[in-house]
Design a protein around this motif. Structure first.
Motif, PDB file in Angstrom:
ATOM      1  N   TYR A 230      -0.735 -49.842 -28.146  1.00  0.00           N
ATOM      2  CA  TYR A 230      -0.040 -50.709 -27.254  1.00  0.00           C
ATOM      3  C   TYR A 230      -0.820 -50.611 -25.888  1.00  0.00           C
ATOM      4  CZ  TYR A 230       4.062 -50.784 -30.388  1.00  0.00           C
ATOM      5  OH  TYR A 230       4.791 -51.107 -31.749  1.00  0.00           O
ATOM      6  N   LYS A 231      -0.657 -51.808 -25.322  1.00  0.00           N
ATOM      7  CA  LYS A 231      -1.426 -51.592 -23.907  1.00  0.00           C
ATOM      8  C   LYS A 231      -0.648 -50.700 -22.952  1.00  0.00           C
ATOM      9  CE  LYS A 231      -2.635 -54.930 -20.615  1.00  0.00           C
ATOM     10  NZ  LYS A 231      -2.446 -56.567 -20.066  1.00  0.00           N
ATOM     11  N   ASN A 232      -1.624 -49.815 -22.307  1.00  0.00           N
ATOM     12  CA  ASN A 232      -1.241 -48.877 -21.071  1.00  0.00           C
ATOM     13  C   ASN A 232      -0.497 -47.956 -21.676  1.00  0.00           C
ATOM     14  OD1 ASN A 232      -0.632 -52.175 -19.236  1.00  0.00           O
ATOM     15  ND2 ASN A 232      -2.389 -50.570 -19.098  1.00  0.00           N
ATOM     16  N   VAL A 233      -0.570 -47.777 -22.894  1.00  0.00           N
ATOM     17  CA  VAL A 233      -0.313 -46.343 -23.416  1.00  0.00           C
ATOM     18  C   VAL A 233      -1.239 -45.325 -23.459  1.00  0.00           C
ATOM     19  CG1 VAL A 233       0.786 -45.116 -25.567  1.00  0.00           C
ATOM     20  CG2 VAL A 233       1.655 -47.086 -24.654  1.00  0.00           C
ATOM     21  N   ALA A 234      -1.221 -44.161 -22.751  1.00  0.00           N
ATOM     22  CA  ALA A 234      -2.675 -43.427 -22.634  1.00  0.00           C
ATOM     23  C   ALA A 234      -2.155 -42.498 -23.727  1.00  0.00           C
ATOM     24  CB  ALA A 234      -2.575 -42.755 -21.316  1.00  0.00           C
ATOM     25  N   LYS A 235      -1.116 -41.891 -24.284  1.00  0.00           N
ATOM     26  CA  LYS A 235      -1.092 -40.703 -24.937  1.00  0.00           C
ATOM     27  C   LYS A 235       0.418 -40.801 -25.773  1.00  0.00           C
ATOM     28  CE  LYS A 235      -4.244 -37.428 -22.756  1.00  0.00           C
ATOM     29  NZ  LYS A 235      -5.206 -37.496 -23.760  1.00  0.00           N
ATOM     30  N   ALA A 236       0.353 -40.269 -26.934  1.00  0.00           N
ATOM     31  CA  ALA A 236       1.933 -40.069 -27.613  1.00  0.00           C
ATOM     32  C   ALA A 236       1.788 -38.800 -28.307  1.00  0.00           C
ATOM     33  CB  ALA A 236       2.065 -41.262 -28.340  1.00  0.00           C
ATOM     34  N   TYR A 237       2.939 -38.131 -28.275  1.00  0.00           N
ATOM     35  CA  TYR A 237       3.076 -36.847 -29.078  1.00  0.00           C
ATOM     36  C   TYR A 237       4.335 -36.829 -29.751  1.00  0.00           C
ATOM     37  CZ  TYR A 237      -0.709 -35.668 -25.777  1.00  0.00           C
ATOM     38  OH  TYR A 237      -1.648 -35.595 -25.170  1.00  0.00           O
ATOM     39  N   THR A 238       4.380 -36.090 -30.847  1.00  0.00           N
ATOM     40  CA  THR A 238       5.750 -35.865 -31.697  1.00  0.00           C
ATOM     41  C   THR A 238       6.412 -34.560 -30.964  1.00  0.00           C
ATOM     42  OG1 THR A 238       4.609 -34.307 -33.325  1.00  0.00           O
ATOM     43  CG2 THR A 238       4.462 -36.818 -33.540  1.00  0.00           C
ATOM     44  N   ALA A 239       7.719 -34.579 -31.211  1.00  0.00           N
ATOM     45  CA  ALA A 239       8.418 -33.350 -30.929  1.00  0.00           C
ATOM     46  C   ALA A 239       7.985 -32.205 -31.782  1.00  0.00           C
ATOM     47  CB  ALA A 239      10.031 -33.640 -31.385  1.00  0.00           C
ATOM     48  N   THR A 240       7.567 -32.508 -33.070  1.00  0.00           N
ATOM     49  CA  THR A 240       7.200 -31.448 -34.029  1.00  0.00           C
ATOM     50  C   THR A 240       6.034 -30.950 -33.067  1.00  0.00           C
ATOM     51  OG1 THR A 240       7.707 -32.602 -35.941  1.00  0.00           O
ATOM     52  CG2 THR A 240       6.224 -30.929 -36.236  1.00  0.00           C
ATOM     53  N   SER A 241       5.083 -31.438 -32.709  1.00  0.00           N
ATOM     54  CA  SER A 241       3.875 -30.821 -31.988  1.00  0.00           C
ATOM     55  C   SER A 241       4.362 -30.083 -30.801  1.00  0.00           C
ATOM     56  CB  SER A 241       2.836 -31.900 -31.440  1.00  0.00           C
ATOM     57  OG  SER A 241       3.316 -33.026 -30.543  1.00  0.00           O
ATOM     58  N   MET A 242       5.503 -30.530 -30.190  1.00  0.00           N
ATOM     59  CA  MET A 242       5.759 -29.782 -28.758  1.00  0.00           C
ATOM     60  C   MET A 242       6.341 -28.610 -29.269  1.00  0.00           C
ATOM     61  SD  MET A 242       5.486 -31.664 -26.149  1.00  0.00           S
ATOM     62  CE  MET A 242       3.560 -31.967 -26.654  1.00  0.00           C
TER      63      MET A 242
END
Length: 541
Positions: free
Chosen positions: A427-439
């Motif tokens: 999506y436009k202007n989304v720089a990064k995204a992460y899962t709760a699993t990775s956190m």
């Protein structure tokens, strides 16, 4: 002979212990300036007097590279982190408002339906610190002194008074504006307001600030901020332009009456007035037990949101706050004693330059269209899973998955999280995204990932976290906001001053959770029970 040796040794240690406790400051004054960027210290330095910010900087210790070490940078998490010595991962205040996965509803960080208002018939006093999961250093001081050291919290904002004061505070007071203009509290602390608070509320002090707000100095000398008349500022209803002067008495009716004071420097002056009354009324710093007063200056945030970080209004607000700090320090000198109290000053977050202004000077920035993003995501959900109900809520840039629907559709949680990440990142202007699993499964030590992890509370946070582009905000085209893990939101002042504090400065990186253990070490008390910060040994004398 040995009997007398043991007696002597016992007396020696008892005397030293007594001297050690007597060496503690009589009063600790914690100051949080809401939305204060670090560069307000340096940009407006030449306009400050000698007795406020400059006194703290030049006679105390200045941590020049101080940062928040988590996301999101909002008021509630900021105040909680300063005083608990940890991050939302542990103290649980993950935002000002968040979606409660158990209650299936949005909650406010300080709201408490189990208590009642004191000082008003409105619901504005139904507040407490019950959502904060850990102690503050002010709690630990209360426990250490067998509840004989007092704690009083003060702010215009309820959360700015309640969260710093902690769970065991004698009182927290916040300002209820609208048509009342009173400092109020809740039955969490008391059943009736003390006489000194009633006296303050009936003194007409708040109403006395319905006057003209003009610049403290000639506006032509305000060369450290932008032009007064521009398209980047909000202003007040009833006044065509966001330009000086502002006749607050004539504007109050269209701007929620007493609430207009919050968006002017006079809100800070009123806060100072009340703080001085509290020190007197509660007899703070007058016995052998260290007391704590927490003061949050909220008006700087309201002015910043309204006018932006480069406005003449924000510069004048800090020039006038400098005068209030000087007044506070002079009062402490006279009533507690020079060298008998300790002060720290910091902020709960910074703020971004108004993106429309940045665009005008060719700096990459812009505005987010969350409605369009929502439409895209709902279309994806419908086409991929046959329903949008697989998402329970989107809140604070976090996606909450409907676990019951997940189970009914026979989907795998970890795969669904990753599928959402793969979709959002397009999506436009989304720089990064992460899962709760990775956190919860990866130990991040650097970068935005580490900050997100420090702000991630497993029981309260969402299943997918989305990070927007730098200097892109979901906000009006006027005024500033905050919330990111970028330098304009994380870099804030940290000044220590007074008893037990060295004189000097450092460029060594310090983080907000270091404050509480530093004060705890200075007092010789236990660290807050969830503290993850470290005492700044180079600060303590």
């Amino acid at each position: 002979m040995s009997k007398y040796i043991f007696l002597f040794v016992g007396l020696f240690f008892a005397t030293n212990t007594a001297q050690s406790q007597n060496d503690n400051p009589k009063l600790v004054v914690g100051i949080v300036v809401d939305q204060m960027r670090y560069d307000y210290l340096t940009r407006f330095y030449d306009k400050y007097g000698e007795g406020g910010f400059k006194r703290l900087m030049n006679e105390g210790f200045n941590c020049k590279n101080n940062h928040f070490n988590y996301v999101p940078t909002y008021t509630g998490p900021g105040h909680a982190s300063v005083y608990t010595g940890t991050t939302p991962k542990y103290h649980g205040i993950i935002s000002n408002n968040w979606y409660d996965k158990t209650l299936k509803t949005d909650v406010y960080c300080a709201s408490d339906a189990k208590v009642n208002s004191v000082g008003t018939s409105s619901d504005a006093g139904k507040m407490s610190p019950h959502r904060m999961l850990t102690t503050t250093f002010s709690d630990e001081n209360r426990l250490f002194t067998q509840m004989q050291g007092k704690t009083i919290g003060i702010a215009l904002k309820d959360r700015g008074a309640i969260l710093p004061a902690g769970h065991t505070a004698n009182a927290a007071y916040w300002f209820h504006g609208k048509d009342e203009g009173r400092f109020i509290s809740s039955t969490y602390y008391m059943n009736v307001l003390p006489k000194w608070v009633d006296n303050f509320n009936t003194s007409n002090k708040a109403a006395s600030y319905f006057k003209v707000w003009d610049t403290y100095y000639d506006i032509s000398t305000y060369t450290e901020s932008g032009t007064d008349n521009n398209s980047f500022e909000g202003g007040f209803k009833g006044k065509e332009d966001a330009t000086f002067p502002y006749d607050l008495n004539s504007l109050k009716a269209k701007n929620r009456n007493f609430d207009i004071l919050k968006s002017t420097p006079f809100g800070n002056s009123l806060t100072t007035d009340f703080a001085l009354a509290a020190i007197n009324g509660e007899h703070l710093g007058q016995d052998q037990f260290t007391d704590v007063i927490t003061i949050s200056y909220s008006s700087t945030d309201y002015v910043g949101h309204n006018f932006g970080v480069n406005s003449k209004e924000i510069q004048d607000t800090y020039i006038r706050l400098d005068k209030d700090l000087e007044r506070l320090l002079q009062f402490l000198d006279a009533n507690i004693g020079k060298g008998e109290y300790t002060v720290f000053l910091t902020s709960d977050h910074g703020a971004v330059d108004v993106p429309s202004y940045l665009q005008s000077v060719k700096v990459p920035a812009g505005y987010l269209d969350y409605n369009k993003r929502k439409e895209q995501f709902q279309k994806f959900l419908k086409e991929t899973y046959g329903t949008t109900e697989i998402v329970e809520k989107v809140s604070n840039n976090q996606i909450f998955i409907n676990k019951e629907k997940l189970k009914a559709l026979g989907l795998n949680l970890q795969k669904l999280e990753q599928d959402f990440v793969n979709e959002q990142i397009t999506y436009k202007n989304v720089a990064k995204a992460y899962t709760a699993t990775s956190m919860t499964s990866t130990n991040f030590t650097t970068g935005i990932e580490a900050l997100l992890q420090n702000g991630f509370n497993q029981k309260r946070s969402g299943d997918v976290i989305v990070v927007d582009d730098i200097a892109y905000i979901a906000y009006s085209r006027t005024g500033s906001t905050h919330g990111s893990g970028l330098n304009y939101d994380t870099h804030v002042p940290l000044l220590f001053f007074g008893k037990g504090i060295k004189k000097g400065h450092t460029y060594k990186k310090t983080v907000i959770p270091d404050i509480a253990p530093t004060i705890s070490a200075l007092l010789g008390i236990s660290f807050p029970n969830g503290s993850t910060g470290q005492p700044l040994e180079f600060v303590v004398d």
